[in-house]
Each structure stands twice: as C-alpha cells, then as structure tokens.
Enzyme design. Structure first.
Site, mmCIF file in Angstrom:
data_model
loop_
_atom_site.group_PDB
_atom_site.id
_atom_site.type_symbol
_atom_site.label_atom_id
_atom_site.label_comp_id
_atom_site.label_asym_id
_atom_site.label_seq_id
_atom_site.Cartn_x
_atom_site.Cartn_y
_atom_site.Cartn_z
ATOM 1 N N ILE A 142 0.915 -1.075 -0.046
ATOM 2 C CA ILE A 142 0.053 0.123 0.134
ATOM 3 C C ILE A 142 0.928 1.336 0.045
ATOM 4 O O ILE A 142 0.654 2.175 -0.491
ATOM 5 C CB ILE A 142 -1.133 -0.060 1.133
ATOM 6 C CG1 ILE A 142 -2.068 0.933 1.057
ATOM 7 C CG2 ILE A 142 -0.262 0.339 2.495
ATOM 8 C CD1 ILE A 142 -3.058 0.782 -0.115
ATOM 9 N N SER A 179 11.164 0.468 7.942
ATOM 10 C CA SER A 179 10.716 -0.890 7.549
ATOM 11 C C SER A 179 11.715 -2.016 7.894
ATOM 12 O O SER A 179 12.796 -1.882 8.053
ATOM 13 C CB SER A 179 10.513 -0.769 6.021
ATOM 14 O OG SER A 179 10.317 -2.250 5.522
ATOM 15 N N LYS A 181 -6.184 2.359 7.174
ATOM 16 C CA LYS A 181 -7.351 1.700 7.803
ATOM 17 C C LYS A 181 -6.911 0.248 7.833
ATOM 18 O O LYS A 181 -6.295 -0.207 6.967
ATOM 19 C CB LYS A 181 -8.551 1.953 6.886
ATOM 20 C CG LYS A 181 -8.072 1.720 5.331
ATOM 21 C CD LYS A 181 -8.073 0.481 4.621
ATOM 22 C CE LYS A 181 -8.995 -0.782 4.954
ATOM 23 N NZ LYS A 181 -8.788 -1.907 3.934
ATOM 24 N N ASP A 207 -11.007 -6.827 5.700
ATOM 25 C CA ASP A 207 -10.177 -5.685 5.597
ATOM 26 C C ASP A 207 -10.643 -5.063 4.389
ATOM 27 O O ASP A 207 -10.466 -3.824 4.296
ATOM 28 C CB ASP A 207 -8.761 -6.440 5.315
ATOM 29 C CG ASP A 207 -7.711 -5.529 5.112
ATOM 30 O OD1 ASP A 207 -7.500 -4.579 5.639
ATOM 31 O OD2 ASP A 207 -7.266 -5.116 3.748
#
Lengths: 307, 307
Positions: free
Chosen positions: B12, B34, B89, B167
C-alpha cells in the site's frame, strides 16, 4: 411510586428482580410479560412487551430480563412508548444497538439504565477507593464456574450473541471498568469454542492500560467443585483481592468488612435515583471489551458441549 | 512544509502513499522505516519507529502503513514523541486501542487521523448529497474480490486482527457510515472461516437503522473474473449505485460525472488541513461495525485456504 413491569420471567427474574422489587418501596410491580405466561401470584402476566403496553395496566418503567438476543426490540418498544428502561446485563448483543437505544432514550426524555449488577457487589466501592490511592502493578481476573449449575437449559447462552463464558465474565469486566484508575483496552485473546456451539466455553484475554499495567482474564465454564470469581490487584502498597464476584474483599490476606451483598437492591436504588433525576446511565465499556476480544481473538475448536 | 516519515514500505505504501506524498507540495517525505529496510531511492530507511525517531531526521508527522496488528505500539511511540499521526485503515485491531490513541493525541496536542480512503473515492460526496435529500428504502453492499490478486503473501490478513474479508469490506462500511443519513448498527452476521486460518473468507452482515432501513453486506474473498465493489441504494426517488469502490456513480442507470478518483491525494489533503487547524479526526464506526459483526455473528467452518 414507580409503576414497573418486568419483561422476562426466567431464572434471573425469580432469583433477583422479584425479591429486589418486593423490597424497594419506591417501586410497585404491576405486571409482567413472558412468552410462557407463567403465573406469578396475582401479578398479571402478558405475552410480550407489545401485549403488556397495549393491554396492561399503566406503567412508568420496565425492567428487561429476557435473553440479550431479543433485548433491543423490547427496549425500543418500551422507550418509544415513553417508559423508563432497566436493561439486564449485557445491555445488548452489539455495542451499536446500545448506542442507538441511548439515542432513543434521549429523544424521548426517559431514563435508560444499562445495569451491571456486579458493580454493586459489597466489596467493589471499597476496592475502587483503595486502588485510587495506590500504584497498580498488575491485575488478574479468574472467573471459573460450572455452566451446568448456573445456567441450566439456557440454550441462548451458546448461540451467537449469547457470548458463552463471557456472559458471566462480563461481570468481572464490569467490575474492572469500575475500579480501574485508568481506562483499559484489549490487546489479545484466545477463545475456546466447542465444535457444536457458537460461543466460547473458556478463554484468556490480555488487557492493558495506556501506562502499561497488565491485566489478564482467565475464564472457564467447566469448573466443578469450588467456584472462582476472583479479581486480584497487585500494587506498590499491598495486594487487594475481591472474591465471590466482589462480595468479599481482602487486603494482604486480611478480610475487610464490607457489609451485606445487595447487588439487585443496589441496582433498583440506582434506577429510582436516575428516574428521579431525569438522567440515563449508559455504559457499554464491558460489552466493548468483549466485542474487541471477539474481534482480535484467536479461536480454537474444542470438544462439543453437551449439557 | 510538513516533514513526514512513512512507517511500513509494503504494497500500500508503494501503490498509494509514495505517489500521493510525491504529488502534495505541503509534505516533504524525509525518511521511512521498514523491518526489511528496502532502499527507496535516496530516502533514508530506518529499522522501526524507535530507530526512526532516535536516529532519523527531524519530523513533524508520520504515516503508518504497517499491518494493523503492530499499529498501536508504533502510533503510541510517534504520538508520545509529539508527532502528528496518519493511520492507514483499519486504525487498529480493536476499537478500544483507537480510543486510547485519541486520548494520547489530545494530551499531546497533536493530530491523529484515522484515514478511510474509500470515503475519498470520486463518487462518494455526490452520493452522500443525493441520499440526504431522499427517503432511503434499503441499501445493499456487495464486496467480492480475489484475495490472491489483491493481497498476495499478506499472511497478516488471515491472522487474528487481520479481519480477512473484512479488510476490504471495511472500505464499504467506511462509505456506508459516510453516506447514510442515519446511524447504522449490526443486527446479525454469518461468517465463513477457513479451517486453517482465523479470519473470515466470506460473510453476510445484516445492518439496520433506528427507522428500520435494511442494509445488507455480502462479502467474498474468492471472486475471480470481474471484481465487485458495489453499493446500491433504493430510495423513494430512484436507485443510486456506487461501483468500483465508489469511483463510479450511476443514478437510475445513468452515469453521473464525478471526476478523477483521487483517494490518497484526498487523504493527505485532509491530513494537512487537520494539522493546520490543530484538530484530530478519529472515526471508529467502521471498525465498531466489524467488532459487532464478530461479536454477534454465526461462524461456519469452511475448507482450508491455500494461497
């Protein structure tokens, strides 16, 4: 005098609501509703809330002791008819529906009371006051009871919305949210669900606070022999223990006098006060904790439950 | 200029966050974090939020694109360091933890933004305005996509807290809670859960409003061929349909011009505005609907899912 009707005449109504109402002079129990329409002395018993509202005597309030799966529709009918409403725990099968009931109560200008009887257990107020003055290190809930003994024939408890072992455990969560100096939230859960039902028979929930106080809840519905409804709190200044669902309190092993356990009389006292003051008391936090445990929990299938 | 760090450099982040940030002159992307520490051009990449905060360049804000299971700890670290926080989200794995993050943001005087990208799909504002002027009869969500195509290798989605088919479906619920003229709540759910994972692969949710408008959500994670992200609303004055996740709008079958779909640019525009105004935007309603569906839902075990 508050003229009240009782909807649902099952175990909890007979064990708790009827005696509590009989002992409180501010209430007059004028009718009941129950699908089975069991007679109860001279009390007129109607089929359901609609029958009660349409054909029963004049009422100011209703107390709902039905299984939670039908509580919303019953509560809505009563609120829309302008009655004050006392909801047995849990106040609904979802958090969302309780928020909606609260909105209707506001619009109608009546009292909605989401009752949590364990908060009125004798040791709870002192436990709260004692913890408020100390630094909490950790807290453990152990809630282990025999479902066959306490919930005989209650098929609803195993169905979706019945919550299984969380039906008793929500009592512990109602005490937790009352006595904790800080808000709590779920971080993980493990739920054991029998292969023939929808609701957990045992579980472990990890809870914490923003300051990082660890709270654990160990839940079991198959405990025979002595029953366990304990909350233990370790602080920088001693160990507090609530036992028997909050009815007994010890601090560092010393029993603290807490008086008689009057949970349901306490609830009806609060309900009468709320009505007199024109207020509602709606607290969904114990149910939100269960919803979050169901949302984030790992499930394990375990052997079938046969009552 | 808002100096921002991006935590999580997965699908994403690459598909949406990096292009959106590159296109917004109010933001300057100065670092990332990361675990894999993939390089990204000249961008310095740190191991995690603690490394980023301790050893990275000065930051005003962070955007969190990690899987939801680790979002709370990352968000807490950033908020406690006084950074504004953008949450992908869902904003957390429980409703309770998001409320706690909001409390920390208030205490720190920084912005917390629970982003719901589908609310910024091109057709959503017009759909909301159109529905506000009409009487809604019923609404149906159909959200059917191929998990293998859209979520390759995302093991977290099947774990507890990953929510499985919810999801993507929470995107539909975020549109629903945006466009509905009334609040909604769950009344029942059926969830299909593969025997080898924790999260549902398909489901049906029944939702309603206080005035009784029926809302249904049909969810499937195994749809191959054409993909379906549709919301259809039947009113007293025509039928509205949002397709492609809100990017296309038709009314009575006629396409309505809605402009270009700019979901993530829209989110970052909102985030910049919230920061400028010193406000937070925390909306947990889509996640609460999922929690209630998990709480009240019937579960059925279905065959194992193998990617």
């Amino acid at each position: 005098m508050i003229r009240i009707g009782l909807v649902g005449l099952g175990k909890i109504a007979h064990d708790q609501h009827l005696p509590a109402l009989a002992g409180d002079p501010r209430f007059s129990l004028v009718a009941a509703a129950s699908h089975g329409r069991p007679t109860h002395g001279d009390l007129p018993v109607f089929h359901d809330i609609d029958d009660l509202l349409a054909n029963g005597p004049a009422l100011d309030a209703v107390a709902l002791c039905t299984p939670p799966q039908v509580r919303r529709e019953t509560a809505l009918a009563a609120l829309r008819a302008g009655k004050h409403v006392f909801l047995e725990k849990p106040p609904g099968v979802t958090v969302g529906e309780v928020h909606e009931l609260a909105a209707v109560a506001r619009d109608q200008g009546v009292t909605l009371f989401t009752s949590w009887h364990s908060r009125f257990a004798a040791g709870v107020p002192q436990a709260k006051a004692w913890l408020a003055k100390r630094r909490l290190r950790k807290l453990a809930i152990e809630w282990r009871e025999d479902v066959r003994r306490w919930h005989p024939g209650q098929a609803w408890i195993w169905q979706a919305g019945g919550m299984g072992v969380f039906d008793p455990a929500i009592n512990a969560l109602s005490i937790l949210t009352e006595i904790m100096p800080e808000e709590v939230f779920v971080t993980g859960a493990k739920l054991q669900v029998p292969e023939n039902v929808q609701a957990p028979i045992a579980g472990h929930v990890d809870i914490t606070t923003l300051s990082g106080v660890p709270v654990t809840a160990d839940l079991d519905f198959l405990q025979t022999g002595p029953q366990t409804w304990d909350i233990t709190a370790w602080t920088d200044d001693g160990v507090l223990k609530l036992s028997l669902g909050g009815a007994e309190l010890t601090i560092d092993g010393q029993a603290i006098p807490v008086g008689e356990n009057r949970e349901y009389p306490g609830l009806y006292d609060r309900f009468a006060t709320l009505i007199a003051e024109g207020r509602s008391e709606v607290d969904v936090r114990p149910l939100s904790l269960v919803a979050d445990a169901f949302l984030v929990g790992d499930r394990e299938r375990v052997e079938a439950f046969v009552e």
